[in-house]
Design an enzyme around this catalytic site. Sequence first.
Site, PDB file in Angstrom:
ATOM      1  CE  LYS A  75      -1.630  -1.132   3.785  1.00 47.75           C
ATOM      2  NZ  LYS A  75      -0.899  -1.985   4.619  1.00 47.75           N
ATOM      3  NE  ARG A 126      -4.463  -1.653  10.371  1.00 52.60           N
ATOM      4  CZ  ARG A 126      -3.611  -0.724   9.502  1.00 52.60           C
ATOM      5  NH1 ARG A 126      -3.780   0.458   9.294  1.00 52.60           N
ATOM      6  NH2 ARG A 126      -2.003  -1.457   9.677  1.00 52.60           N
ATOM      7  NE  ARG A 137       8.163  -2.294   6.135  1.00 48.86           N
ATOM      8  CZ  ARG A 137       6.591  -2.540   6.123  1.00 48.86           C
ATOM      9  NH1 ARG A 137       5.759  -1.053   5.587  1.00 48.86           N
ATOM     10  NH2 ARG A 137       6.009  -3.043   7.140  1.00 48.86           N
ATOM     11  NE  ARG A 163       6.164  -0.402  10.185  1.00 46.82           N
ATOM     12  CZ  ARG A 163       4.709  -0.041   9.450  1.00 46.82           C
ATOM     13  NH1 ARG A 163       5.172   0.272   8.053  1.00 46.82           N
ATOM     14  NH2 ARG A 163       4.167  -0.822   9.850  1.00 46.82           N
ATOM     15  NE  ARG A 208       1.986  -4.792  11.101  1.00 42.73           N
ATOM     16  CZ  ARG A 208       3.192  -4.843  10.890  1.00 42.73           C
ATOM     17  NH1 ARG A 208       4.425  -5.141  11.278  1.00 42.73           N
ATOM     18  NH2 ARG A 208       3.342  -4.187   9.221  1.00 42.73           N
TER      19      ARG A 208
END
Length: 192
Positions: free
Chosen positions: A13, A88, A127, A133, A144
């Site tokens: 996204k 969400r 990532r 992160r 998640r």
Amino acid sequence: MRLVLLGAPGSGKGTQAARLKEHLQVPHISTGDLLRAEVAAGSKLGLEAKEVMARGELVSDAILLGMLEDRLSRPDTANGFILDGYPRNLAQADALDALLKRIGQPMEYAVQLEVPTELLVERIAGRAAAEGRADDNPESVRKRLEVYDSQTAPVIEFYRQHGQLTVVDGVGALDEVFHRLVEALSPTADVG
Ligand code: AP5
Ligand code: MG
């Protein structure tokens, strides 16, 4: 153009929105980025959100709606926006629908980036190594994905029932996925 990008964590996204905003000349509004900026700034909101985000759970609907209302009231959204990370859950989808109707800017497109779970996990691991992160650790990623399945997947159905959903294959090179998105957003595209 008013567009919402839907898809699981790691589906692309943010990556694709960064390109689409240049193409469409509208701002990219990522609620995850807005929240991370609050955390980095050490604001009251950021302090409230920090631990919840690190665990991979959802920050409260009230905080998100306030933040979004604020962002959508800025003049750069006059010609539209790309929304990423919101809604969400179904309560957020309803709240957004009502908000956009109230400001006379109903959603035009909902596009879901579809990517198999194994690849999501692989991309996020990449990532994690590159950016670190706080919520890209295996335990939070699992959470998640679970939250996505139980709370966010119904949002896809919400847009399908409203006749606004287009599903785009999110697997492939960045350019390839981008071209699929542009095609899906062209006026002649089928909405399914
Ligand atoms: P958020 O920031 O929205 O995170 P997310 O939904 O988990 O999604 P990601 O940002 O991980 O994935 P993405 O789809 O943007 O993929 P990306 O392009 O980065 O939310 C974070 C947290 O904030 C939530 O868990 C929650 O706590 C809170 N929050 C946010 N919004 C909220 C809301 N509305 N309500 C309540 N809480 C909220 O790509 C991933 C990786 O893959 C990158 O490294 C990228 O380079 C790579 N990649 C992308 N495309 C490709 C490709 N085609 N090929 C190979 N690699 C690719
Ligand atoms: Mg993102």
